[in-house]
Design a protein around this motif. Structure first.
Motif, short mmCIF file in Angstrom:
data_model
loop_
_atom_site.label_atom_id
_atom_site.label_comp_id
_atom_site.label_asym_id
_atom_site.label_seq_id
_atom_site.Cartn_x
_atom_site.Cartn_y
_atom_site.Cartn_z
N PHE A 17 0.83 -1.20 0.00
CA PHE A 17 0.00 0.00 0.00
C PHE A 17 0.87 1.26 0.00
O PHE A 17 0.63 2.20 -0.74
N GLU A 18 1.91 1.25 0.83
CA GLU A 18 2.80 2.41 0.92
C GLU A 18 3.51 2.66 -0.41
O GLU A 18 3.60 3.80 -0.87
N VAL A 21 1.01 4.17 -2.89
CA VAL A 21 0.67 5.56 -2.59
C VAL A 21 1.80 6.49 -2.97
O VAL A 21 1.58 7.54 -3.57
N TYR A 22 3.03 6.12 -2.64
CA TYR A 22 4.14 7.03 -2.91
C TYR A 22 4.57 7.04 -4.37
O TYR A 22 5.40 7.86 -4.76
N GLN A 30 -2.25 11.76 -2.96
CA GLN A 30 -1.69 10.83 -1.97
C GLN A 30 -2.46 10.92 -0.65
O GLN A 30 -2.85 9.92 -0.07
N ASN A 31 -2.67 12.16 -0.18
CA ASN A 31 -3.40 12.34 1.08
C ASN A 31 -4.83 11.83 0.98
O ASN A 31 -5.35 11.22 1.91
N ILE A 34 -4.74 8.04 1.11
CA ILE A 34 -4.45 7.58 2.48
C ILE A 34 -5.68 7.73 3.36
O ILE A 34 -6.07 6.81 4.08
N LEU A 35 -6.33 8.89 3.30
CA LEU A 35 -7.52 9.10 4.12
C LEU A 35 -8.68 8.21 3.69
O LEU A 35 -9.48 7.77 4.50
N ALA A 38 -7.53 4.37 4.65
CA ALA A 38 -7.13 4.07 6.03
C ALA A 38 -8.20 3.28 6.78
O ALA A 38 -7.88 2.29 7.44
#
Length: 144
Positions: A17-18, A21-22, A30-31, A34-35, A38
């Protein structure tokens, strides 16, 4: 052995996942990702952990009642009035059904009930926190 496998699997999921996202160029996207994901990742993690806790086989004669550990956490986090009104009845009903299944020799059904109880308690706790927070925010908005 199963715990090590579960921890390794959860670690691989988080690393994948990381990395995904990156690889996204925009910080705002990205934010948002993540939100957005999550809660889903938290739910997946809790499902895996609750399945592990609900299906492990204990060989002891005297064991704690089902969901004792999570109940202690919920009692700490939630006010007594809310605990008695929302969580206590669910626990009582579950334990009655759980002990009935164990007494009738349906071990897998009892384990499945244990998993379902953890999922129910966790989702109810999140729902209670969300509604409680929303109610407090509405009361503050109403005052101003």
């Amino acid at each position: 052995m199963r715990i090590k496998r579960l921890v390794a699997e959860i670690g691989r999921d988080l690393v994948r996942f990381e990395e995904a996202v990156y690889n996204i160029k925009s910080r705002a996207i990205q934010n948002a990702v993540i939100l957005g994901f999550a809660p889903l990742l938290t739910l997946i993690f809790l499902c895996k952990v609750s399945f592990l806790l609900g299906t492990r086989h204990r060989k002891r004669l005297i064991v704690a009642a089902p969901a004792s550990a999570i109940l202690a956490v919920i009692r700490f986090l939630v006010p007594k009035r809310a605990f008695d009104r929302i969580f206590a009845q669910a626990i009582e009903d579950f334990r009655e059904e759980y002990y009935h299944e164990v007494a009738n020799g349906r071990e897998w059904r009892a384990r499945w009930l244990h998993v379902c109880l953890y999922l129910t308690l966790i989702s109810t706790l999140f729902l209670w926190f969300g509604t409680s927070t929303a109610k407090k925010m509405f009361d503050l908005w109403k005052i101003t």
